[in-house]
Design a protein around this motif. Structure first.
Motif, PDB file in Angstrom:
ATOM      1  N   MET A  63       6.574  14.842   6.587  1.00 30.86           N
ATOM      2  CA  MET A  63       7.047  14.717   8.224  1.00 30.86           C
ATOM      3  C   MET A  63       7.765  13.080   8.605  1.00 30.86           C
ATOM      4  O   MET A  63       8.539  13.124   9.210  1.00 30.86           O
ATOM      5  N   PHE A  64       8.040  12.403   7.760  1.00 34.88           N
ATOM      6  CA  PHE A  64       8.157  10.732   7.587  1.00 34.88           C
ATOM      7  C   PHE A  64       8.995  10.679   6.419  1.00 34.88           C
ATOM      8  O   PHE A  64       8.470  10.921   5.074  1.00 34.88           O
ATOM      9  N   LYS A  65      10.514   9.731   6.402  1.00 32.67           N
ATOM     10  CA  LYS A  65      11.209   9.921   4.939  1.00 32.67           C
ATOM     11  C   LYS A  65      11.547   8.293   5.031  1.00 32.67           C
ATOM     12  O   LYS A  65      11.921   7.966   6.855  1.00 32.67           O
ATOM     13  N   PRO A  66      12.297   7.465   4.074  1.00 32.04           N
ATOM     14  CA  PRO A  66      12.407   6.575   4.395  1.00 32.04           C
ATOM     15  C   PRO A  66      13.848   5.999   5.129  1.00 32.04           C
ATOM     16  O   PRO A  66      14.950   6.787   4.860  1.00 32.04           O
ATOM     17  N   MET A  72       1.209  -0.751  -0.468  1.00 33.71           N
ATOM     18  CA  MET A  72      -0.012   0.274  -0.450  1.00 33.71           C
ATOM     19  C   MET A  72       0.548   1.527  -0.019  1.00 33.71           C
ATOM     20  O   MET A  72       2.370   1.022   0.264  1.00 33.71           O
ATOM     21  N   ALA A  73       0.619   2.335  -1.017  1.00 37.56           N
ATOM     22  CA  ALA A  73       1.372   3.654  -0.331  1.00 37.56           C
ATOM     23  C   ALA A  73       0.506   4.392  -0.059  1.00 37.56           C
ATOM     24  O   ALA A  73      -0.700   4.810  -0.620  1.00 37.56           O
ATOM     25  N   LEU A  74       0.259   5.195   0.976  1.00 38.07           N
ATOM     26  CA  LEU A  74       0.304   6.554   1.472  1.00 38.07           C
ATOM     27  C   LEU A  74       0.724   8.042   1.115  1.00 38.07           C
ATOM     28  O   LEU A  74       2.203   8.347   1.383  1.00 38.07           O
ATOM     29  N   ASN A  75       0.286   8.603  -0.008  1.00 39.07           N
ATOM     30  CA  ASN A  75       0.741  10.378   0.806  1.00 39.07           C
ATOM     31  C   ASN A  75       0.280  11.388   1.995  1.00 39.07           C
ATOM     32  O   ASN A  75      -0.220  11.407   2.156  1.00 39.07           O
ATOM     33  N   GLY A  76       1.468  10.503   2.848  1.00 40.97           N
ATOM     34  CA  GLY A  76       1.419  11.294   3.418  1.00 40.97           C
ATOM     35  C   GLY A  76       2.297  12.326   4.476  1.00 40.97           C
ATOM     36  O   GLY A  76       1.723  13.550   5.332  1.00 40.97           O
ATOM     37  N   GLY A  77       2.952  12.543   3.876  1.00 45.08           N
ATOM     38  CA  GLY A  77       3.065  14.578   3.861  1.00 45.08           C
ATOM     39  C   GLY A  77       4.997  14.542   4.190  1.00 45.08           C
ATOM     40  O   GLY A  77       5.907  12.700   4.048  1.00 45.08           O
TER      41      GLY A  77
END
Length: 156
Positions: A67-70, A60-65
């Motif tokens: 604030m978090f990086k892989p 699943m992929a989420l365009n969350g913004g």
């Protein structure tokens, strides 16, 4: 349907990333795309979340913004039967990304992948510690894994 599905966090590139991954892996498809409506918070029509199947594995992929990086602390291990498979996945996933040691790479979205010939695990588990040690030493000097070079190290 899988019960546990990894969710990848993006900052606006979820749709682009899933299309990219689906173009690389066989038997892949993007599905269940959810788009923002009038209520937002993203631009109307842009992707909120979507799912992709990559050769039988659901993500699943989420365009969350922003604030978090892989991080490389989580990576996806791609089992390759041949050097041609290693070359295919390595070359495609590396487009715009960064290579790392021992068959790891970070793609252009920051997602980490390990592109590994299945024979490597067999060599490293050999009952002869000298063979396994030679293979480990050879692997540690590599960026993209070279199955022929690993086999030569194994054979001594």
């Amino acid at each position: 349907m899988h019960k546990i599905v990894p969710c990848l966090w993006f900052d606006g590139q979820a749709e682009e990333a899933l299309d990219f991954y689906a173009s690389i892996f066989r038997n892949s498809r993007v599905f269940d795309v959810m788009r923002y409506g009038d209520a937002g918070p993203g631009p109307k029509g842009s992707v909120l979340a979507a799912s992709v199947e990559l050769d039988g594995n659901e993500f699943m992929a989420l365009n969350g913004g922003p604030m978090f990086k892989p991080t490389p602390a989580i990576s996806f291990f791609v089992k390759c039967e041949t050097q041609a498979d290693v070359d295919h996945y390595w070359d495609r996933l590396l487009e715009g990304g960064s290579p790392m040691q021992c068959g790891w790479l970070s793609d252009k979205y920051g997602i980490s992948w390990q592109i590994v010939p299945t024979a490597l695990g067999q060599m490293l588990r050999d009952k002869d510690p000298a063979k396994a040690n030679r293979v480990m030493q050879a692997m540690m000097k590599m960026v993209k894994l070279d199955l022929d070079a690993l086999q030569r190290a194994y054979e001594g």
